[in-house]
Scaffold this motif. Structure first.
Motif, PDB file in Angstrom:
ATOM      1  N   GLU A  45       0.877  -1.171   0.000  1.00  0.00           N
ATOM      2  CA  GLU A  45       0.000   0.000   0.000  1.00  0.00           C
ATOM      3  C   GLU A  45       0.907   1.211   0.000  1.00  0.00           C
ATOM      4  O   GLU A  45       1.734   1.384   0.894  1.00  0.00           O
ATOM      5  CB  GLU A  45      -0.916   0.034   1.216  1.00  0.00           C
ATOM      6  N   ILE A  46       0.751   2.041  -1.029  1.00  0.00           N
ATOM      7  CA  ILE A  46       1.644   3.166  -1.236  1.00  0.00           C
ATOM      8  C   ILE A  46       0.805   4.434  -1.356  1.00  0.00           C
ATOM      9  O   ILE A  46      -0.148   4.469  -2.136  1.00  0.00           O
ATOM     10  CB  ILE A  46       2.481   2.945  -2.510  1.00  0.00           C
ATOM     11  N   ARG A  47       1.191   5.450  -0.593  1.00  0.00           N
ATOM     12  CA  ARG A  47       0.458   6.721  -0.603  1.00  0.00           C
ATOM     13  C   ARG A  47       1.376   7.843  -1.078  1.00  0.00           C
ATOM     14  O   ARG A  47       2.451   8.037  -0.529  1.00  0.00           O
ATOM     15  CB  ARG A  47      -0.057   7.057   0.792  1.00  0.00           C
ATOM     16  N   GLY A  48       0.919   8.544  -2.086  1.00  0.00           N
ATOM     17  CA  GLY A  48       1.635   9.711  -2.573  1.00  0.00           C
ATOM     18  C   GLY A  48       2.559   9.407  -3.730  1.00  0.00           C
ATOM     19  O   GLY A  48       3.126   8.315  -3.834  1.00  0.00           O
ATOM     20  N   LEU A  49       2.697  10.392  -4.602  1.00  0.00           N
ATOM     21  CA  LEU A  49       3.510  10.237  -5.807  1.00  0.00           C
ATOM     22  C   LEU A  49       4.986   9.985  -5.514  1.00  0.00           C
ATOM     23  O   LEU A  49       5.588   9.118  -6.151  1.00  0.00           O
ATOM     24  CB  LEU A  49       3.312  11.456  -6.712  1.00  0.00           C
ATOM     25  N   PRO A  50       5.615  10.680  -4.545  1.00  0.00           N
ATOM     26  CA  PRO A  50       7.031  10.376  -4.271  1.00  0.00           C
ATOM     27  C   PRO A  50       7.242   8.917  -3.846  1.00  0.00           C
ATOM     28  O   PRO A  50       8.193   8.265  -4.297  1.00  0.00           O
ATOM     29  CB  PRO A  50       7.398  11.350  -3.149  1.00  0.00           C
ATOM     30  N   ALA A  51       6.363   8.392  -2.996  1.00  0.00           N
ATOM     31  CA  ALA A  51       6.487   6.994  -2.562  1.00  0.00           C
ATOM     32  C   ALA A  51       6.248   6.040  -3.732  1.00  0.00           C
ATOM     33  O   ALA A  51       6.905   4.998  -3.825  1.00  0.00           O
ATOM     34  CB  ALA A  51       5.506   6.698  -1.426  1.00  0.00           C
ATOM     35  N   LEU A  52       5.346   6.400  -4.633  1.00  0.00           N
ATOM     36  CA  LEU A  52       5.097   5.560  -5.806  1.00  0.00           C
ATOM     37  C   LEU A  52       6.317   5.537  -6.719  1.00  0.00           C
ATOM     38  O   LEU A  52       6.700   4.478  -7.224  1.00  0.00           O
ATOM     39  CB  LEU A  52       3.859   6.045  -6.561  1.00  0.00           C
ATOM     40  N   ARG A  53       6.951   6.684  -6.902  1.00  0.00           N
ATOM     41  CA  ARG A  53       8.189   6.723  -7.701  1.00  0.00           C
ATOM     42  C   ARG A  53       9.256   5.837  -7.081  1.00  0.00           C
ATOM     43  O   ARG A  53       9.941   5.094  -7.780  1.00  0.00           O
ATOM     44  CB  ARG A  53       8.706   8.156  -7.808  1.00  0.00           C
ATOM     45  N   ASP A  54       9.409   5.915  -5.754  1.00  0.00           N
ATOM     46  CA  ASP A  54      10.393   5.077  -5.064  1.00  0.00           C
ATOM     47  C   ASP A  54      10.084   3.595  -5.259  1.00  0.00           C
ATOM     48  O   ASP A  54      10.987   2.790  -5.489  1.00  0.00           O
ATOM     49  CB  ASP A  54      10.434   5.400  -3.571  1.00  0.00           C
ATOM     50  N   TYR A  55       8.810   3.235  -5.152  1.00  0.00           N
ATOM     51  CA  TYR A  55       8.390   1.837  -5.330  1.00  0.00           C
ATOM     52  C   TYR A  55       8.764   1.334  -6.726  1.00  0.00           C
ATOM     53  O   TYR A  55       9.361   0.269  -6.871  1.00  0.00           O
ATOM     54  CB  TYR A  55       6.884   1.715  -5.094  1.00  0.00           C
ATOM     55  N   PHE A  56       8.428   2.112  -7.745  1.00  0.00           N
ATOM     56  CA  PHE A  56       8.745   1.675  -9.106  1.00  0.00           C
ATOM     57  C   PHE A  56      10.251   1.668  -9.359  1.00  0.00           C
ATOM     58  O   PHE A  56      10.752   0.806 -10.090  1.00  0.00           O
ATOM     59  CB  PHE A  56       8.010   2.526 -10.145  1.00  0.00           C
ATOM     60  N   ALA A  57      10.984   2.592  -8.772  1.00  0.00           N
ATOM     61  CA  ALA A  57      12.444   2.595  -8.926  1.00  0.00           C
ATOM     62  C   ALA A  57      13.029   1.307  -8.352  1.00  0.00           C
ATOM     63  O   ALA A  57      13.900   0.677  -8.976  1.00  0.00           O
ATOM     64  CB  ALA A  57      13.046   3.816  -8.238  1.00  0.00           C
ATOM     65  N   GLN A  58      12.558   0.881  -7.184  1.00  0.00           N
ATOM     66  CA  GLN A  58      13.009  -0.377  -6.585  1.00  0.00           C
ATOM     67  C   GLN A  58      12.614  -1.569  -7.453  1.00  0.00           C
ATOM     68  O   GLN A  58      13.397  -2.496  -7.653  1.00  0.00           O
ATOM     69  CB  GLN A  58      12.441  -0.533  -5.174  1.00  0.00           C
ATOM     70  N   LEU A  59      11.397  -1.537  -7.947  1.00  0.00           N
ATOM     71  CA  LEU A  59      10.910  -2.631  -8.793  1.00  0.00           C
ATOM     72  C   LEU A  59      11.801  -2.795 -10.025  1.00  0.00           C
ATOM     73  O   LEU A  59      12.284  -3.891 -10.311  1.00  0.00           O
ATOM     74  CB  LEU A  59       9.462  -2.355  -9.213  1.00  0.00           C
ATOM     75  N   TYR A  60      12.025  -1.699 -10.739  1.00  0.00           N
ATOM     76  CA  TYR A  60      12.826  -1.782 -11.962  1.00  0.00           C
ATOM     77  C   TYR A  60      14.287  -2.089 -11.681  1.00  0.00           C
ATOM     78  O   TYR A  60      14.981  -2.624 -12.539  1.00  0.00           O
ATOM     79  CB  TYR A  60      12.694  -0.497 -12.777  1.00  0.00           C
ATOM     80  N   ALA A  61      14.775  -1.776 -10.481  1.00  0.00           N
ATOM     81  CA  ALA A  61      16.170  -2.067 -10.133  1.00  0.00           C
ATOM     82  C   ALA A  61      16.397  -3.560  -9.921  1.00  0.00           C
ATOM     83  O   ALA A  61      17.524  -4.031 -10.051  1.00  0.00           O
ATOM     84  CB  ALA A  61      16.567  -1.298  -8.875  1.00  0.00           C
ATOM     85  N   HIS A  62      15.341  -4.316  -9.605  1.00  0.00           N
ATOM     86  CA  HIS A  62      15.512  -5.726  -9.256  1.00  0.00           C
ATOM     87  C   HIS A  62      14.969  -6.714 -10.277  1.00  0.00           C
ATOM     88  O   HIS A  62      15.177  -7.913 -10.130  1.00  0.00           O
ATOM     89  CB  HIS A  62      14.870  -5.998  -7.889  1.00  0.00           C
ATOM     90  N   VAL A  63      14.277  -6.247 -11.277  1.00  0.00           N
ATOM     91  CA  VAL A  63      13.736  -7.162 -12.284  1.00  0.00           C
ATOM     92  C   VAL A  63      14.282  -6.794 -13.655  1.00  0.00           C
ATOM     93  O   VAL A  63      14.797  -5.702 -13.867  1.00  0.00           O
ATOM     94  CB  VAL A  63      12.184  -7.150 -12.317  1.00  0.00           C
ATOM     95  N   SER A  64      14.142  -7.709 -14.572  1.00  0.00           N
ATOM     96  CA  SER A  64      14.506  -7.419 -15.950  1.00  0.00           C
ATOM     97  C   SER A  64      13.370  -7.883 -16.852  1.00  0.00           C
ATOM     98  O   SER A  64      12.514  -8.669 -16.450  1.00  0.00           O
ATOM     99  CB  SER A  64      15.814  -8.120 -16.334  1.00  0.00           C
ATOM    100  N   ASP A  65      13.360  -7.366 -18.048  1.00  0.00           N
ATOM    101  CA  ASP A  65      12.366  -7.736 -19.049  1.00  0.00           C
ATOM    102  C   ASP A  65      10.938  -7.550 -18.540  1.00  0.00           C
ATOM    103  O   ASP A  65      10.050  -8.323 -18.880  1.00  0.00           O
ATOM    104  CB  ASP A  65      12.560  -9.190 -19.508  1.00  0.00           C
TER     105      ASP A  65
END
Length: 152
Positions: free
Chosen positions: A51-71
């Protein structure tokens, strides 16, 4: 009078969903600043794991996601407008993670419920967390597969 027929509110909602899905599918680790074009500053994003609230936290979440997965890729195949400012997207997520499924591709079906005014302020994803994560962990995955076999 010539030209195209007027767009209804439901047609507008369907158009919004298609534009959103197209822009969301184009996101990657290098263009996460574009999240602000899609989501309001006070966005609430939830899924079975977060559960993520706010645009800055959402950006952080996606940054972490893309840092650990590929394709990582979303293929959208359903655009269901409910009413003006509300709709559902059906999708297939494909990704690889070095510590899941021996690094091989994982595919998960899901659905997103969206509420918006000009931008999305509520985004809730529905998917099988086991199919996304737990079934692909070395020890837990074997237990889940065994349980599914016993229940079938």
């Amino acid at each position: 009078m010539s030209g195209s027929p007027p767009t209804t509110a439901l047609g507008d909602a369907g158009d919004f969903l298609r534009r959103f899905a197209y822009a969301f599918a184009a996101l990657d680790a290098h263009n996460l600043q574009r999240l602000g074009e899609l989501y309001s500053a006070d966005v609430l994003f939830t899924d079975p794991l977060h559960e993520i609230r706010g645009l800055p936290a959402l950006r952080d979440y996606f940054a972490q996601l893309y840092a650990h997965v590929s394709d990582l890729r979303f293929d959208f195949h359903g655009f269901d407008a409910v009413r003006k400012g509300e709709g559902y997207l059906r999708w297939t997520l494909r990704f690889s993670h070095p510590r899941l499924n021996r690094g091989r591709a994982i595919q998960v079906e899901g659905c997103s419920h969206l509420l918006w005014h000009n931008k999305v302020h509520y985004h809730r994803d529905y998917f099988d967390a086991g199919a996304l994560l737990y079934e692909h962990l070395p020890l837990l995955g074997r237990i889940i597969h065994w349980l599914k076999g016993r229940l079938a």
